[in-house]
Each structure stands twice: as structure tokens, then as C-alpha cells.
Design a protein around this motif. Structure first.
Motif, PDB file in Angstrom:
ATOM      1  N   VAL A  92      -3.486 -17.595  53.860  1.00 26.07           N
ATOM      2  CA  VAL A  92      -3.171 -18.886  53.072  1.00 26.07           C
ATOM      3  C   VAL A  92      -4.295 -19.667  53.099  1.00 26.07           C
ATOM      4  O   VAL A  92      -5.160 -19.733  53.995  1.00 26.07           O
ATOM      5  CB  VAL A  92      -2.108 -19.691  54.051  1.00 26.07           C
ATOM      6  N   GLY A 106      -1.405 -10.195  49.265  1.00 20.58           N
ATOM      7  CA  GLY A 106      -1.121 -11.485  48.322  1.00 20.58           C
ATOM      8  C   GLY A 106       0.284 -12.233  48.722  1.00 20.58           C
ATOM      9  O   GLY A 106       0.733 -12.152  49.938  1.00 20.58           O
ATOM     10  N   ILE A 107       0.944 -12.824  47.739  1.00 19.96           N
ATOM     11  CA  ILE A 107       1.826 -13.563  48.105  1.00 19.96           C
ATOM     12  C   ILE A 107       3.222 -12.600  48.537  1.00 19.96           C
ATOM     13  O   ILE A 107       3.969 -12.967  49.261  1.00 19.96           O
ATOM     14  CB  ILE A 107       2.538 -14.309  46.747  1.00 19.96           C
ATOM     15  N   LEU A 155       6.702 -18.529  43.211  1.00 24.10           N
ATOM     16  CA  LEU A 155       5.257 -18.156  43.551  1.00 24.10           C
ATOM     17  C   LEU A 155       4.963 -17.230  42.337  1.00 24.10           C
ATOM     18  O   LEU A 155       3.906 -17.149  41.844  1.00 24.10           O
ATOM     19  CB  LEU A 155       5.326 -17.467  45.029  1.00 24.10           C
ATOM     20  N   ALA A 159       1.759 -17.381  40.087  1.00 26.79           N
ATOM     21  CA  ALA A 159       1.033 -16.275  40.033  1.00 26.79           C
ATOM     22  C   ALA A 159       0.702 -15.755  38.364  1.00 26.79           C
ATOM     23  O   ALA A 159      -0.242 -15.531  38.153  1.00 26.79           O
ATOM     24  CB  ALA A 159       1.422 -15.209  40.729  1.00 26.79           C
ATOM     25  N   LEU A 167      -3.475 -15.267  46.677  1.00 25.36           N
ATOM     26  CA  LEU A 167      -3.484 -16.632  46.835  1.00 25.36           C
ATOM     27  C   LEU A 167      -4.635 -17.386  46.478  1.00 25.36           C
ATOM     28  O   LEU A 167      -4.582 -18.272  45.698  1.00 25.36           O
ATOM     29  CB  LEU A 167      -2.726 -17.052  48.138  1.00 25.36           C
ATOM     30  N   LEU A 248       0.488 -24.328  52.069  1.00 27.13           N
ATOM     31  CA  LEU A 248       0.672 -23.522  50.635  1.00 27.13           C
ATOM     32  C   LEU A 248       1.268 -24.894  49.638  1.00 27.13           C
ATOM     33  O   LEU A 248       0.489 -24.811  48.567  1.00 27.13           O
ATOM     34  CB  LEU A 248       1.726 -22.731  50.896  1.00 27.13           C
TER      35      LEU A 248
END
Lengths: 328, 653
Positions: A92, A106-107, A155, A159, A167, A248
């Protein structure tokens, strides 16, 4: 070449340590801060700001008692949960747009690390064979089913705007958009993310971290049979997770004021900005908590479906306005 | 030609294993089990090595058997795609055989183990040959053989009426699928004039588009039945639990994957180029299958039925990237399409690892407790610590948690869903991210399902007398479970060991190679045009998790209170805790039932709204035709006479 690599490695290790230290130290404080803010809004005095640290030190001084029905899984769960959450903290972005280990994932990794922690928590809650823990475990998994798609879709929309699932890339992209950032897609996606984030943190209107009734609590209910150090680790891990989601949200709602380079004064202002942003998001969450009551367990679905629909609308808008590959 | 010799030897060994199982059975049952299993293990290892060599060398083996005039050449062709499926089958066959040495001795000693051994070897052989067959006639013959052998396994429990019923449904459904495949092949054969696959391939460009779409639908129904695509899945939750557990492991692990092979082979090789709605159709069915499959699994209390429903879910997850890959292929994004196929094959591999592991664990639990009902289990972690650890590994892997293998293939699937923004179709651009969210939804339900399963089987106190006298299973069974468990972790940490194999298999389908910069040595990196960037470091994730775990474990021991951990009773409002106070599996899934009220349809739904109308329609038609069948000889002669005259008239015209 080797020297460049060494400097890069050194910088990475340094950033990793700063990040871990920051998250570990800040998380109890932010939790207390939220309690304090809520108390002030409700006309109470609230706990002292250092209460989180006092609580942790108390847990570590207490004797650990576990149920005689449990297996070693019960004993290792707090550490699995803690390490998974701590690993998530390396993904994060906080005060700086690059995360220490951007190569890590990543996410999707972030969501699945939370999932790993939750799996072990829910399993450990079933170990002592207590009816209350079992109920909390089943409800937590039910909430997770509803939260995960909403969290992932909101998200995903963000993205897709940045064309990356890492992120730091997303936050970087958001921060260079300037005034053009405020498109309907962005606003709707952030609203959906805020709803999913509050649910994932386990706060009102989805769950109440303040309650100490066995039958009403969900997340905390799973810790009923924990005590002493093990309880301390579990609670600390949930505070860390809370801070990660707050960071976030903070970075998606206000993608400004990052440290651009690793020089000391810039880092310092970056940290100050980060802290201010987190406090603002805390205030939003606390305001929501103060004006809204906790909803009935099975009504939670309706709020989350609404959030899911908001994400889909954001997606549709972004596609219909899509010209030349720009996700605006 | 080393690969060819190895493969032929393995075929011989399977036949030899079958013969030895039968003959040695007359002397001693134990000897029969051990000998045929050892021969099978050697045979599987040979075919495993051979398939890996074929994949690495990207070679193509051709075995010509006979030339029969109307059917064309009977050939077996092993290209990298077929080799990948041989790898899957033989890789799984080894631990399953090791497991079966102990399992058959524990469970099936009063049965005819010789026949079971023969069938096992023929089952493996038929599955390997199905993926090699290069002639429609041969393919259908072997496909049928594979089905019939597994049917015998399903009805092997001759005393239970349920398993006989399951066998009937299985036979019926697979033959409906077979009929559709047969139709498709006959249409192909009409145009190409031969049954050989090479002639199918050459004729594919000449087919009219509408006919191609009909062929695709037929293939989808034919292979979808085998894959358990909802609503064609009804046989799967009946048949898989009814078979012996080591066979369930094979059926769920590899047999249903032959459908994936079929779709890959026929759609990409014989029917391309195709419109993108084909892919969209498959993807829509796949995501519905994944969602409904896991919802059914979460509400199931029968251990093996739960695993069977979870297989349906995973087939959905395997077919989803295949559908998306077809969309990419139709839009001429070859590189992304081959990434989709890699993802699909990767998840097939992972699913066969963890699903066979879970079925074997279920077999172990059932063999010592004699119940499949999770309500009646509990507390087994103290009595069977190793089995429970293997089940935990399987549960974590199937719920796609890092650092296990399931996570990596699901991550790849998320990435390809995400790359859909490169396609110029608004429907796909909206569909794919929503699919991603729904995949997350199935993932969360899967985790809940397996927490429920693991905790109700292994945790807390036994809820009936059945698990009280359970004990750890024999060494061979533990070894059989241990091998896939270790591989689940190994593939999850070092996917680069198998990436070249997957790439080679996908190149056999789509003749393009992914740029070498897509997969780096130590990280999974995707960098496919339009700035799409994603990275994952499986090794680093594992290392950091272990590092944090050990560090905090020992730090925690050192600071604060130094008193040893005290054990005491669970708090139960002041009374002595009993097993009745526990949260039962039914109670655990009750909230899921409430929130899925709208989505959950009982089994009878499919019968009532899909199967019964078709059956009634057929009965109706036969009633209508009945009047012309009077049984009168003169009338039949009149029919023949009229037909003859009509034929003559038609020829004259």
C-alpha cells in the motif's frame, strides 16, 4: 552497475523498514484517534490518545490461557494473520508514490492476503468449539463474500483508469491528472471504494468494533477465546489492516502531497501530508458512524449491492466515454 | 525418438498392470494390489517423462495404427497440447496409485480388487489415448471407453441404491453429450469425406459460417456435459461421490479436464476463425457455473458432494479464461489469447493437484469414520494430525491464497480479464471486469466453504460416536496425499519450473510465442501493450511470509509475560462445554443460505424446468408417431411399397 544495484537494494531495504515501522507504530494511534474523534462528536471526553499503546502493553503482560480443545493451528493463527497483514502493508502506498516492493504484487495480492488472514482467523475461531466464536466466524465469512466483489470491482475501475493493477502505478497516475481527475467515473468509483473499505474495516453500519456483546459482534467475536499476547497480536493485526484501508482511501481520495524523491525534508513533508489525509478520512468514517446506526445483519447485503451497482455505473460511464484508449 | 519409445513402453506397462492385477488376484488380494500398483507407477512415470520431453522439445509424435477404408487412417498424434494432458494424467496417477495401495486394503478387501485394478489401468490408458487420438472414430470410441469404465467405478458400490441411481444419471448425461459430439463429427465428416482430424482441419475454412456456429454449439454441449457446465452438471455431484475416493480424485482431477482438451483442440484447430460471441457465450456459462457451483458447495454437508460441487466451480474458472481467450483470438490479439490458454491450462494443472489431494483426504477420513456427513464428524485433528494438515494445504490452495498454486493461476485469470480493455467491444469491456468481481465473489465463498469443511471435520469435539475411534491412516495413503500437497506449495513458490511446459502447450494451439519479456526469471511480470503492467513475485511473497512469521513468533516469546501457555476449558456461560454447543456445519452455512436465497436453486429446479420439458416433449412426439405402428404386417408392406414408389419418383425427377 553493481554499485547502482547495491544502492537500489539499500534504498529498497531502507524503504521497507520505514514502511513497516510507520505502519506498526501508527496503527494503534489511529485506532485511538478514531475513538477519540467519535467521543468528541458525541459529546464525550473519550480515551487518552495513547490508549492503544497502553492496551497493547497490557495484553503482552497478561497470562495466555487457551482452550483445551484447540490444536496448534489456534496458536499459530495470530502470527499468520499478523504476517499476512504486515506483508499487505508493503503493497500500500503511504507517504510516497512508490511502494517499497512494487514488484511484489498489486491489488489482487492485497485482497487475497486479507483473505488469507481471514481464513485463518475464521478457522481459529472454530477451534475451541464455542458457539459464540463459531457464529462470529460464519458471519465474518458471509460478510467477506459480499465485500470482496465490491472491493475488487471498485479497485478494478480505478485500475482500469490507470491501466495497471499495481497500486503505486494507480496512485501515480491519479496524482498527475490534476483537475481532469474529477470525472464521474472517478467520483463514483471512490464512493464505492469508501463503502467497501468501511465494510472491510468492520465498522458501523456493517459491524460495530465498540460492542462487547457476544451475539452482536462479528469481527471481535472471533477473538473471544484468545487472551494475553495472542489476543494482542490479533488486535494489533486488525488495527494494521484498518490503517492500510484508511491509507488506501486517503491516497485515492486525495492523490496529492507525496514525497517525490527520497531526500529527507521531502520525505518529512510527505509524511505530514499523509498523516493529515488519514486523519481526514478517519473523520469521514467517524462522521458516518455517528449519524448512521448499525444495520441488521442481513440488510448489509443491500448496502453492498448498492455499492456494486455504483461501481458498475462508473465502469459503464468510463467505457461509454472511452475515446482513444483513455479511461476518462 | 526416445519419447515415442517411452510412451509405447508405458502403454505396454498399463496393459501388463491390468493383466497382473487380474491374474495375481487368484493367489492373493494384497499381492494383486501391490504388484499392479507398482507396475502402474512405473508406467505413469514413463509417460510422465515422455510427455515432459515432448513439451520441452516441442516435438510431435505420430503413431499410425491401421487404415480402414470408410473411416480413414487410425492415428495417434502426440503434439505438445496432448502431451500436456498426458502430463496431467500421469502426474496424478502416481500419487493416486501409491494412495490406492493402502486405501484398497483398508476399504475394499471384501470386494474383487482384481477387477478394480484392471479397470484402473484401462481407465488411465483410455484417458491418455483420448488426448492422442487423431481420428474422430477413434476419439469417440476411446471417449466412450473412458466414460464406461468410470461408470463401472460409479456403480461399484453394488449395495447402495443411490450409487446405482447416480450411475444411471451419469450414463444418461454422458450419452447425451456423446450424441452431440457424434452429430458434430458426422457433419464434419460429410464435408471432409474422412474421419481423420487432419482432413477436418483442412476443410474448416470451407464451412459455411452458420454451420460452424451450430458445430460450436454442439461441441459446447458435448464437452460441456463432461466438464459439468451448469445446467449440464446434474450427473457430477451424484457420480463423483459414488465412486471409490481414489477414483473420485482421478475423475475430478483429470477426467473432466479432457473436456478442456476437447474444446481447445476442436474450437481452435478446426473451427477458427470464429466470431467473438462464441467466446462470450462460453465465458458467460463459465462464470455462472463457477458462481452457482460454489454456492451449492457452500450449502452442502456431504463431504464428497461438497468437493464435487467445488469441481464444478473450478471447471467454470478453467473455462472462463478459455472463453476470454476465444474473444481475444477473434479480435486477433494472439498474444493475449495464448496467455489466456496458459492461464486455463495452469488452473487445470493446479486444480488437479489440490482437488485430488482433497478427495484423497476425504477418502482417508471416510475410511476411518465411515461417514461422509460433516455433521457427524469433528475433532479429527488430534487423531489424524497429518491428514488434517494435508487437507489444510488443499483448502488453502483451492481457496487461492498465497503462497499456494491456486493463487497464481487465479491471478493470471484476473490479469487477462483486466486486459480486456484492449478490445474494441463495449460488451466485453464491461463484462470482463464484472467477471473479475464475480471471480472474487466465488473466491470468498470458496474460502468460507473450506473453513466450514475443515473446521467441522477436524476442529473442536466429535459430534457423534463415529469419529471417536478414528486413527491416522497407513503410510502409503499419507504418502499419496503428501506428494500433491508438496507440489501445491512448490508450484505456488516456483511457477517458473512449469511455465515453459505451459507455454509450449499453448503454442501448439495458437501459433504465436509470447514475448520473452512477459515472464521473467524470478517474477511473474505481464507487460502486454497499452502500458498494461502487472507484477507478482511468488518466491518473495513466500520468503517474506515465512520471515515475518518466524520473527514475530520468537519476538513475541521474548517480550512481556514469560508464563507458559495455560490450557483450560472453553468458556460456555458457566457450564461444562459439550459437543452440542458447537456451531454445526448447517449452522455455519445458514447465513450463506439466507443471502443466496435468490440465487440458490435446489437440484429439482434443473429437472423441473430444463430436463422434464425435454423428456415430456420426446414422449409427446412418440405418442404422436404411435398410430402408424399398428403391428399389422400388411400395413408395413404397404409402407415399404409406398416408400419404394416415392423413391422411384424422386429419382426420376
Amino acid at each position: 552497475m553493481v554499485e547502482v544495484m547495491n544502492i537500489f537494494l539499500l534504498q529498497t531495504v531502507l524503504l521497507v523498514f520505514i514502511q513497516l515501522f510507520l505502519i506498526l507504530i501508527l496503527s494503534p494511534f489511529i485506532n485511538t484517534l478514531m475513538k477519540k474523534l467519535k467521543a468528541l462528536l458525541q459529546g464525550r471526553i473519550g480515551p487518552p490518545l495513547m490508549q492503544g499503546y497502553y492496551d497493547l502493553s497490557k495484553y503482552f503482560q497478561k497470562e495466555t490461557v487457551v482452550s483445551n480443545q484447540t490444536s496448534p493451528i489456534f496458536l499459530i493463527t495470530p502470527f499468520v494473520v499478523f504476517s499476512a497483514t504486515l506483508l499487505a502493508s508493503l503493497l500500500v502506498p503511504t507517504y510516497i508514490t512508490i511502494t517499497p516492493l512494487f514488484i511484489l504484487g498489486g491489488i489482487i495480492l492485497l485482497v487475497y492476503l486479507f483473505g488469507l488472514a481471514r481464513f485463518f482467523m475464521a478457522q481459529a475461531a472454530m477451534e475451541p468449539g464455542s458457539g459464540f466464536c463459531g457464529m462470529a466466524s460464519s458471519r465474518e465469512m458471509m460478510l467477506a463474500m459480499l465485500i470482496e466483489p465490491v472491493l475488487l470491482l471498485s479497485l478494478f475501475v480505478l485500475a482500469l483508469m490507470a491501466k495497471s493493477t499495481n497500486l503505486p502505478n494507480i496512485v501515480n497516475w491519479l496524482s498527475i491528472q490534476g483537475i481532469h481527475l474529477f470525472t464521474p467515473t472517478y467520483v463514483l468509483a471512490v464512493i464505492a471504494l469508501l463503502i467497501a473499505g468501511i465494510a472491510e474495516m468492520g465498522r458501523v453500519p456493517f459491524d460495530n468494533p465498540e460492542t462487547h456483546y457476544e451475539l452482536t459482534m462479528i469481527h471481535e467475536g472471533m477473538f473471544l477465546e484468545y487472551s494475553g499476547k495472542l489476543l494482542g497480536m490479533m488486535i494489533w493485526a486488525s488495527w494494521i489492516k484498518q490503517l492500510l484501508i484508511l491509507s488506501l482511501l486517503a491516497n485515492f481520495i486525495f492523490p496529492y502531497g507525496y514525497s517525490a524523491s527520497a531526500s529527507l525534508p521531502i520525505l518529512f513533508t510527505g509524511l505530514l501530508f499523509y498523516f493529515a489525509k488519514v486523519v481526514i478520512v478517519c473523520l469521514i468514517v467517524v462522521l458516518v458512524e455517528t449519524v448512521i446506526a448499525k444495520v441488521r445483519l442481513f440488510r448489509v447485503k443491500d448496502i453492498l449491492i448498492a455499492s456494486f451497482v455504483i461501481s458498475i455505473i462508473a465502469l459503464v460511464i468510463s467505457i461509454s466515454k472511452d475515446t482513444g484508449g483513455l479511461g476518462l | 525418438m526416445n519419447e515415442a519409445i517411452l510412451l509405447q513402453f508405458s502403454f505396454l506397462l498399463f496393459i501388463f498392470g491390468a493383466i497382473s492385477a487380474l491374474t495375481l488376484n487368484f493367489f492373493s488380494k494384497k499381492l494383486s494390489i501391490v504388484c499392479s500398483s507398482v507396475i502402474g507407477i512405473i508406467g505413469s512415470s514413463l509417460s510422465l517423462i515422455s510427455s515432459i520431453l515432448i513439451l520441452l522439445h516441442k516435438s510431435k509424435l505420430v503413431f499410425s495404427l491401421y487404415f480402414i477404408k470408410p473411416i480413414g487412417p487410425l492415428e495417434l498424434i502426440v503434439d505438445p497440447l496432448a502431451a500436456f494432458f498426458i502430463l496431467l494424467i500421469s502426474m496424478l496417477s502416481i500419487p493416486v496409485l501409491i494412495y490406492s495401495i493402502g486405501y484398497l486394503q483398508a476399504e475394499y478387501m471384501e470386494k474383487n480388487v482384481g477387477v478394480l485394478g484392471v479397470l484402473y489401468h484401462l481407465f488411465i490408458l483410455s484417458m491418455i489415448l483420448v488426448v492422442c487420438a487423431a481420428n474422430a472414430f477413434l476419439f469417440l470410441f476411446l471417449w466412450e471407453l473412458m466414460t464406461l469404465i468410470s461408470f463401472v467405478f460409479v456403480i461399484s458400490d453394488t449395495k447402495s441404491i443411490e450409487s446405482q441411481k447416480a450411475g444411471f444419471i451419469y450414463l444418461l448425461m454422458t450419452h447425451i453429450g456423446l450424441a452431440f459430439l457424434l452429430f458434430a463429427f458426422l457433419i464434419f465428416a460429410k464435408y471432409s469425406g474422412s474421419f481423420s482430424f487432419s482432413s477436418f482441419q483442412s476443410v474448416s475454412h470451407g464451412l459455411p459460417n452458420n454451420l460452424k456456429s451450430i458445430l460450436f454449439i454442439f461441441m459446447l454441449i458435448g464437452f460441456g456435459t463432461k466438464a459439468g457446465l451448469i445446467p449440464l452438471h446434474i450427473w457430477l455431484p451424484e457420480a463423483h461421490p459414488a465412486a471409490p475416493s481414489h477414483i473420485s480424485a482421478l475423475m475430478s482431477g483429470v477426467m473432466i479436464k479432457t473436456a478442456v482438451y476437447g474444446l481447445l483442440r476442436f474450437v481452435f484447430d478446426f473451427l477458427s476463425p470464429f466470431p467473438y460471441w462464441w467466446g462470450l457465450t462460453l465465458a458467460v456459462f463459465a462464470i455462472i457455473t463457477a458462481m452457482l457451483g460454489i454456492i451449492y458447495a457452500s450449502l452442502e454437508n456431504d463431504l464428497k458432494r461438497m468437493l464435487a460441487f467445488s469441481s464444478i466451480e473450478n471447471m467454470g474458472i478453467i473455462l472462463l479464461p478459455l472463453g476470454i481467450g476465444m474473444i481475444f483470438f477473434a479480435f486477433d490479439q494472439k498474444e493475449l489469447a495464448s496467455l489466456c490458454i496458459i492461464a486455463s491450462l495452469f488452473h487445470s494443472l493446479n486444480h488437479s493437484l489440490f482437488k485430488s489431494l482433497l478427495f484423497m483426504c476425504a477418502g482417508s477420513v471416510i475410511s476411518v469414520t465411515h461417514t461422509r456427513n460433516m455433521e457427524k464428524l469433528g475433532g479429527l485433528i488430534k487423531l489424524m494430525p497429518q491428514t488434517s494438515m494435508f487437507f489444510l494445504v488443499g483448502a488453502l490452495a483451492i481457496s487461492a491464497f498465497p503462497p499456494f498454486n491456486g493463487f497464481l493461476s487465479e491471478w493470471l485469470i484476473y490479469q487477462i480479464l483486466f486486459s480486456s480493455f484492449q478490445i474494441h467491444s463495449q460488451a466485453v469491456k464491461i463484462f470482463a471486469p464484472v467477471c473479475g468481481a464475480l471471480l472474487g465473489f466465488t473466491g470468498a465463498i470458496c474460502a468460507a466453504t473450506f473453513v466450514k469443511a475443515f473446521s467441522s471435520i477436524f476442529s473442536a469435539m466429535p459430534r457423534s460416536h463415529q469419529p471417536v475411534h478414528a486413527h491416522e491412516v497407513s503410510l502409503s495413503m499419507r504418502l499419496g496425499m503428501g506428494i500433491p500437497a508438496v507440489f501445491c506449495l512448490f508450484v505456488g513458490i516456483a511457477p517458473f519450473a512449469i511455465m515453459p511446459l505451459l507455454q509450449s502447450a499453448s503454442e501448439a494451439v495458437i501459433h504465436t510465442n509470447i514475448k520473452s519479456n512477459s515472464f521473467f526469471a524470478n517474477n511473474l511480470l505481464i507487460n502486454l501493450g497499452a502500458n498494461h503492467f502487472a507484477a507478482l513475485s511468488p518466491g518473495l511473497i513466500f520468503a517474506l511470509l515465512v520471515f515475518f512469521f518466524t520473527m514475530f513468533y520468537f519476538l513475541c516469546k521474548m517480550v512481556g509475560n514469560k508464563m507458559p501457555i495455560r490450557k483450560d476449558e472453553t468458556w460456555s456461560c458457566g457450564v461444562t462445554p459439550k459437543a452440542e454447543f458447537e456451531h454445526t456445519p448447517t449452522g455455519y452455512s445458514q447465513p450463506f443460505g439466507v443471502i443466496f436465497r435468490e440465487l440458490y436453486t435446489p437440484e429439482s429446479f434443473y429437472y423441473k424446468y430444463i430436463y422434464l420439458p425435454v423428456v415430456n416433449g420426446l414422449i409427446n412426439i412418440s405418442h404422436r408417431v404411435k398410430p402408424i405402428q399398428s403391428g399389422n404386417l400388411q400395413l408395413y408392406l404397404a409402407y415399404i411399397f409406398i416408400t419404394l414408389i416415392l423413391c422411384l419418383v424422386w429419382l426420376r425427377l
